[in-house]
Design a protein around this motif. Structure first.
Motif, PDB file in Angstrom:
ATOM      1  N   LEU B 231       6.371   7.117  -0.805  1.00 34.52           N
ATOM      2  CA  LEU B 231       6.821   5.876  -1.420  1.00 34.52           C
ATOM      3  C   LEU B 231       7.348   6.158  -2.832  1.00 34.52           C
ATOM      4  CD1 LEU B 231       3.878   3.529  -0.315  1.00 34.52           C
ATOM      5  CD2 LEU B 231       6.138   3.733   0.707  1.00 34.52           C
ATOM      6  N   PRO B 253       4.196   1.724  -7.138  1.00 37.80           N
ATOM      7  CA  PRO B 253       4.437   0.278  -7.195  1.00 37.80           C
ATOM      8  C   PRO B 253       4.625  -0.337  -5.808  1.00 37.80           C
ATOM      9  CG  PRO B 253       6.225   1.523  -8.245  1.00 37.80           C
ATOM     10  CD  PRO B 253       5.204   2.520  -7.833  1.00 37.80           C
ATOM     11  N   ALA B 254       4.849   0.507  -4.799  1.00 41.49           N
ATOM     12  CA  ALA B 254       5.124  -0.032  -3.459  1.00 41.49           C
ATOM     13  C   ALA B 254       3.868  -0.184  -2.605  1.00 41.49           C
ATOM     14  CB  ALA B 254       6.108   0.869  -2.735  1.00 41.49           C
ATOM     15  N   ARG B 256       0.937  -2.062  -1.547  1.00 38.69           N
ATOM     16  CA  ARG B 256       0.313  -3.396  -1.618  1.00 38.69           C
ATOM     17  C   ARG B 256      -0.703  -3.496  -0.504  1.00 38.69           C
ATOM     18  NH1 ARG B 256       5.567  -4.137  -2.893  1.00 38.69           N
ATOM     19  NH2 ARG B 256       5.955  -5.120  -4.904  1.00 38.69           N
ATOM     20  N   TYR B 257      -1.721  -4.271  -0.758  1.00 41.48           N
ATOM     21  CA  TYR B 257      -2.804  -4.323   0.219  1.00 41.48           C
ATOM     22  C   TYR B 257      -3.350  -5.737   0.300  1.00 41.48           C
ATOM     23  CZ  TYR B 257      -7.097  -2.766   2.573  1.00 41.48           C
ATOM     24  OH  TYR B 257      -8.119  -2.574   3.458  1.00 41.48           O
ATOM     25  N   ALA B 258      -3.219  -6.331   1.437  1.00 42.07           N
ATOM     26  CA  ALA B 258      -3.773  -7.673   1.656  1.00 42.07           C
ATOM     27  C   ALA B 258      -4.073  -7.788   3.141  1.00 42.07           C
ATOM     28  CB  ALA B 258      -2.765  -8.723   1.223  1.00 42.07           C
ATOM     29  N   PRO B 259      -5.067  -7.026   3.614  1.00 39.21           N
ATOM     30  CA  PRO B 259      -5.280  -6.925   5.061  1.00 39.21           C
ATOM     31  C   PRO B 259      -5.583  -8.259   5.716  1.00 39.21           C
ATOM     32  CG  PRO B 259      -7.138  -6.002   3.860  1.00 39.21           C
ATOM     33  CD  PRO B 259      -6.083  -6.305   2.862  1.00 39.21           C
ATOM     34  N   GLY B 268       2.832 -13.895  -4.736  1.00 35.10           N
ATOM     35  CA  GLY B 268       3.138 -12.466  -4.675  1.00 35.10           C
ATOM     36  C   GLY B 268       1.894 -11.631  -4.416  1.00 35.10           C
ATOM     37  N   ILE B 269       2.124 -10.427  -3.909  1.00 34.67           N
ATOM     38  CA  ILE B 269       1.000  -9.507  -3.686  1.00 34.67           C
ATOM     39  C   ILE B 269       1.199  -8.316  -4.624  1.00 34.67           C
ATOM     40  CG2 ILE B 269      -0.169  -8.045  -1.998  1.00 34.67           C
ATOM     41  CD1 ILE B 269       0.948  -9.947   0.164  1.00 34.67           C
TER      42      ILE B 269
END
Lengths: 235, 802
Positions: B231, B253-254, B256-259, B268-269
């Motif tokens: 990434l 910066p790429a 992201r985690y929101a399982p 935004g995440i």
């Protein structure tokens, strides 16, 4: 003068060679067979999708090492831990978004560029985003070589989508995610469809259809898919 | 006139000790290396194959014994050097293009299979040369086998502890070159002759070079961390080594985690720091949230228990990178007990990345405990309003590579203990990913249903579950749910685009309003599990979904061998490798080691010039004690892991203690008169002790579970040390007798014992998966019983008059 002549000859030879390849595509039969045996036989009935699958030279989207296996019934590695999807899955995902001429489609995860090329055969414009620079640049070159002028490639994080050119009639996500990015839901038109695989990158994943209608978002399980490389025949 | 030996038995003993220490530490280093570059179970396969070097050495010795013994002073130091060189070179060689394989490509590219074989063959070398040196010393100094075996076991025991100590400071790739110094010192002590001094100095130069220019590990491109490092702007911002593995933190910066994030979430995440252990994703560091409703975590099914009621006191088990802790803190809970076994992870959260997590662990409500979850619960006297377990079946997955992970926190007995720790209105919450084919949610539900069966009158009233597009959360309540709570759950589902799966009060509801599964079988299975025991469904389903137990603590082991055909019809010929590799690999390992062992054992029997008498008895005796020893060791590790609360310390403690105690036993063996009766008696006593342990060990450990750590360690020394001391007797006694009666049989006995030890490691896992650890213990007793039986017919004459 001799230099110019030589260049002209060379250009002529190249054109002849390209033309020759176009006329005698050694993989044309393999491609037709692929569509008949792997796609039509599995109930993909959309004529535009079948035509697109017959038209796109899949062997140009796989590494030279795997060219002979390009039309086999499975995904293949394309480097950087990524794969080009099984032909049937590409056809299935394409059919599911019900593509039409005039559609604007967003793809997240360009990979080799094959899915974008298939979509580009049917819809007006394809916007595709790849996060791995090397893959993205190779896909740009490949799509240019094959004259897919209606495919626009951006090397960026797919999370943000492509707001400046949205909203989209359909979105195809080819990389498994642990969430559906909210910006993508925003950039999907009301009544639009999004396809996204869910699950671990190397396990059997579940392909999901996400539909947006009247401010509600619903999902539907479609079918299990694998994005792992399959067995090679000859080494 | 025979020339006096240059090398004395004492010198050889030192060499054997150093060599043994290096070999066992090298084995542990390889486990770490392959866990980092590939996956744990392939490490198991490769090292099992490499350990066949012990069997191969015995076979080789059987053929070349005379020549090797005649030139012992030259051969023995050379073998030590020949062990050191490939050991030191291993991390470099196995990572060259010619040798390096990728697990995921083994099934798609046959070149990788070839490279795997080459790697195994190369790794066989240090074990082969090392074992040859040890076996040769047994042959050469037949009268001192007791002392030499003592040196062998003492060295092995200390080697394990040495590896453990080094792993806290030194990267696994650098370990082999350091460990190779040990056999080289052994060679030096053995007073290398002029002819092998050159070899010694060359090896020394090599070691210096390798220790200065440390090799770097090349990981599979399919490992989570490698994909993350592709990434943009990705970099490893922290790296720390420990016996728990290589812990790395990646920033990009790429990432992201929101399982399992609700599709209703519109904000935004933010990007997060990713945490990886041995290249596999552990999770992300989440900042301590403000108590606001828009926090991402409130939009996951994990938030369900907080919707049902506001807990005052919570227990967060296996808190990992802090996701569920963060959720608990956001609900302003007064008292939170957090439990995490990995000390490095806790240290990172408390120190290096304290800022990134807004000093989450410094929150006054959190009390952090560095223990295994099960150990904490067993020792705790507290009662909780909420107990939250870690999310099951990580998004990142591992293709079933964790199928054989022993999870004592997810067994039937563990849930019963959690139930006892609940306050009167308490909740137990557990979330899992929806997998395909469905296994995780069914096994969890089977476990919860089993728990409620014995505790409440109407289990429907105590069980609630909701489903998002990707996760399912189950929440059981100690008292029956109220109608208001039931309505709250429905309201939460509607707001978040989740669907109720099980509602405690209302029977009629739409289970697929937002997330259509198109799989009515799943809902039928869910209803069946609530209404009945798991047995009928388990019997008819291709996967094991019965609750895991302490005796079979393999929660993630779903695959049945007998289902392979059925699955093959469903998913095609490529399916199994991508389902539960761990399980398949152990069977594959067992098959390969059995086949290879047969070759190594039978080969010396083929030449007509090489005649052995009483082959079957020798085979049964040395095979039996080899098999039994490791079976017992495996069970002890299994039993002491939840007892001590630290898996690494339990494993290393048990292994080292057993080896050291057996070493003392072998030293004492010199005082025992070798007679058939004594040999039979020793084996029978061991078998009897093992049987007693098989029936009582679990209960004894449970009784002492709440004792202090020093008391527990004392108890472990007593419980493990006593049988291990006895188990150190049969090998030196048997081998001494063989060396007296028929010296030519010593190498073969060594080969049989070596092969049996390698087979036993895989066999013990297979038995424990299929039948349970109790039967591994019974198997151990049977193996020693078999060794005794092998001698009984001879007890009136001589033993091993071969």
């Amino acid at each position: 003068m001799s230099k110019i002549l030589f260049s002209v000859c060379l250009a002529g030879f190249s054109l002849f060679a390209l033309n020759g390849e176009a006329q005698q595509d050694p993989f044309e039969e393999a491609r037709k067979l692929m569509v008949r045996q792997q796609i039509e036989s599995r109930d993909i009935r959309s004529k535009p999708v079948l035509d697109a699958m017959r038209a796109v030279p899949r062997h140009r989207f796989v590494p030279a090492d795997y060219r002979k296996e390009a039309y086999r019934d499975g995904p293949l590695p394309i480097g950087y831990g990524q794969t080009i999807s099984q032909p049937y899955i590409v056809a299935y995902m394409t059919e599911l978004i019900r593509p039409e001429p005039g559609f604007k489609v967003l793809e997240i995860g360009t990979g080799s560029g094959y899915q974008a090329a298939v979509l580009a055969e049917i819809v007006d414009s394809v916007y595709t985003i790849e996060i791995v620079e090397e893959l993205g640049l190779a896909a740009v070159q490949r799509l240019q070589d094959l004259s897919y002028d209606n495919v626009h490639v951006k090397i960026a994080d797919g999370y943000d989508g492509w707001e400046s050119v949205g909203p989209f009639d359909a979105i195809v996500v080819t990389a498994a995610a642990n969430f559906v990015p909210p910006p993508l839901i925003k950039q999907l038109k009301d009544g639009g469809r999004m396809i996204i695989p869910v699950g671990s990158p190397f396990q059997v994943q579940q392909l999901k259809l996400v539909e947006k209608k009247n401010q509600q978002v619903r999902t539907e399980n479609l079918l299990p898919v694998r994005f792992v490389p399959f067995t090679r025949d000859n080494d | 006139m025979t020339k006096a030996p240059v090398i004395t038995g004492g010198h050889v003993g030192i060499g054997v000790g150093l060599l043994s220490a290096a070999l066992i530490a090298f084995q542990l280093a390889l486990m770490q290396i392959f866990s980092i570059t590939q996956w744990y179970h392939f490490a198991h396969l490769m090292i099992s194959l490499a350990l066949l070097g012990f069997g191969a050495s015995g076979t080789f010795l059987a053929f070349c014994k005379e020549r090797l013994v005649r030139r012992f002073d030259l051969v023995y130091p050379s073998l030590l050097v020949l062990t050191a060189a490939p050991m030191a070179l291993a991390p470099v060689i196995i990572q060259t293009e010619f040798f390096r394989f990728d697990t995921y490509l083994l099934f798609s590219d046959h070149r990788h299979l070839f490279r795997l074989v080459l790697t195994c063959l190369f790794l066989l070398l240090p074990f082969f040369f090392g074992a040859l040196a040890i076996g040769l010393s047994f042959v050469r100094y037949g009268k001192r086998i007791g002392q030499l075996y003592f040196a062998n076991l003492l060295g092995s025991g200390l080697g394990g502890l040495l590896a453990l100590a080094l792993m806290w400071r030194i990267a696994p790739a650098s370990l082999p070159a350091i460990l190779a110094i040990l056999p080289l010192v052994g060679s030096f002590v053995a007073r290398a002759q002029k002819r092998n001094r050159l070899l010694f100095w060359l090896c020394l130069i090599l070691l210096i070079f390798l220790n200065v220019d440390q090799p770097k590990l090349v990981r599979s491109e399919y490992k989570s961390i490698e994909k993350t490092l592709l990434l943009p702007e990705a970099e490893v911002v922290s790296r720390s080594v420990s016996p728990y593995g290589l812990l790395e933190v990646v920033s990009t910066p790429a990432l992201r985690y929101a399982p399992g994030l609700s599709l209703a979430y519109e904000e935004g995440i933010p990007s997060r720091l990713g945490v990886f252990n041995n290249g596999d994703a552990l999770g992300v560091f989440l900042p301590k949230p403000e108590a606001d409703a828009t926090s991402i975590l409130q939009f996951t099914t994990n938030a369900l228990p907080y919707v049902i009621r506001q807990p005052r006191k919570a227990l967060i088990l296996s808190s990992g990178t802090g996701e569920l802790l963060s959720l608990a803190v956001s609900h302003q809970i007064n008292e939170i007990d957090a439990v995490e076994a990995n000390p490095l992870l806790v240290e990172l959260l408390q120190e290096e990345f304290a800022d990134s997590t807004n000093h989450l662990l410094a929150d006054p409500a959190i009390d952090m405990h560095q223990l295994e979850s099960r150990t904490f619960v067993q020792g705790s006297q507290e009662f909780y309003d909420l107990i939250q377990l870690p999310v099951i079946g990580s998004f990142f997955g591992s293709s079933g590579l964790n199928a054989l992970e022993q999870r004592y926190d997810l067994t039937r007995e563990a849930f019963a203990e959690l139930w006892q720790s609940l306050a009167p209105d308490g909740l137990i919450s557990i979330t899992c990913w929806m997998d395909y084919p469905v296994r995780n949610p069914l096994k969890i539900l089977a476990t919860l249903s089993d728990l409620l069966e014995g505790q409440v009158e109407d289990k429907n009233r105590h069980l609630a579950a909701i489903r998002s597009w990707s996760t399912v959360t189950f929440v059981i309540k100690k008292t029956a749910y109220t109608e208001i709570e039931d309505s709250t759950i429905r309201e939460f589902c509607g707001r978040m685009f989740f669907d109720p799966l099980l509602l405690p009060v209302q029977n009629e509801f739409d289970r697929e309003h937002f997330n259509q599964l198109d799989d009515p079988w799943f809902f039928d299975a869910v209803d069946q599990l609530v209404a009945d025991s798991a047995d009928p469904l388990d019997h008819n389903y291709a996967f094991r979904i019965r609750p895991a137990t302490d005796d079979q603590p393999y929660f993630f082991q779903y695959l049945r061998l007998k289902s392979l055909r059925q699955l093959n019809q469903l998913f095609g010929d490529q399916t199994v490798p991508f389902m539960e590799l761990g399980y398949v690999v152990v069977w594959l390992t067992l098959l390969l080691v059995v086949l290879a062992s047969l070759v190594f054992i039978l080969l010396p029997l083929l030449p007509s010039s090489f005649r052995l008498k009483r082959k079957l008895r020798t085979f049964l005796y040395f095979g039996g004690i080899g098999l039994g020893y490791l079976f017992v060791e495996m069970v002890f590790i299994q039993q002491f892991t939840p007892f001590l609360g630290h898996p690494i310390y339990a494993a290393s403690g048990v292994i080292s203690l057993m080896l050291l105690s057996s070493g003392v036993g072998s030293l004492l063996s010199g005082r025992i008169r070798i007679s058939p009766k004594n040999l039979t008696a020793v084996s029978i006593v061991i078998a009897a002790v093992i049987i007693v342990y098989a029936f009582n060990l679990t209960a004894v450990l449970r009784t002492f579970n709440s004792y202090s750590m020093p008391m527990k360690i004392g108890l472990m020394i007593l419980i493990v040390g006593t049988p291990a001391l006895l188990m150190g007797l049969p090998f030196p006694l048997g081998l001494t007798d063989v060396s007296k009666r028929q010296p030519s049989a010593v190498p073969w006995a060594w080969a049989v014992n070596g092969c049996a030890s390698v087979v036993s490691a895989s066999l013990a896992i297979v038995i424990s998966v299929e039948a349970g650890f109790f039967w591994v213990m019974v198997g151990a007793a049977a193996a020693y019983g078999l060794a005794a039986l092998a001698i009984i017919p001879m007890s009136y004459r001589t033993i091993f008059r071969l």
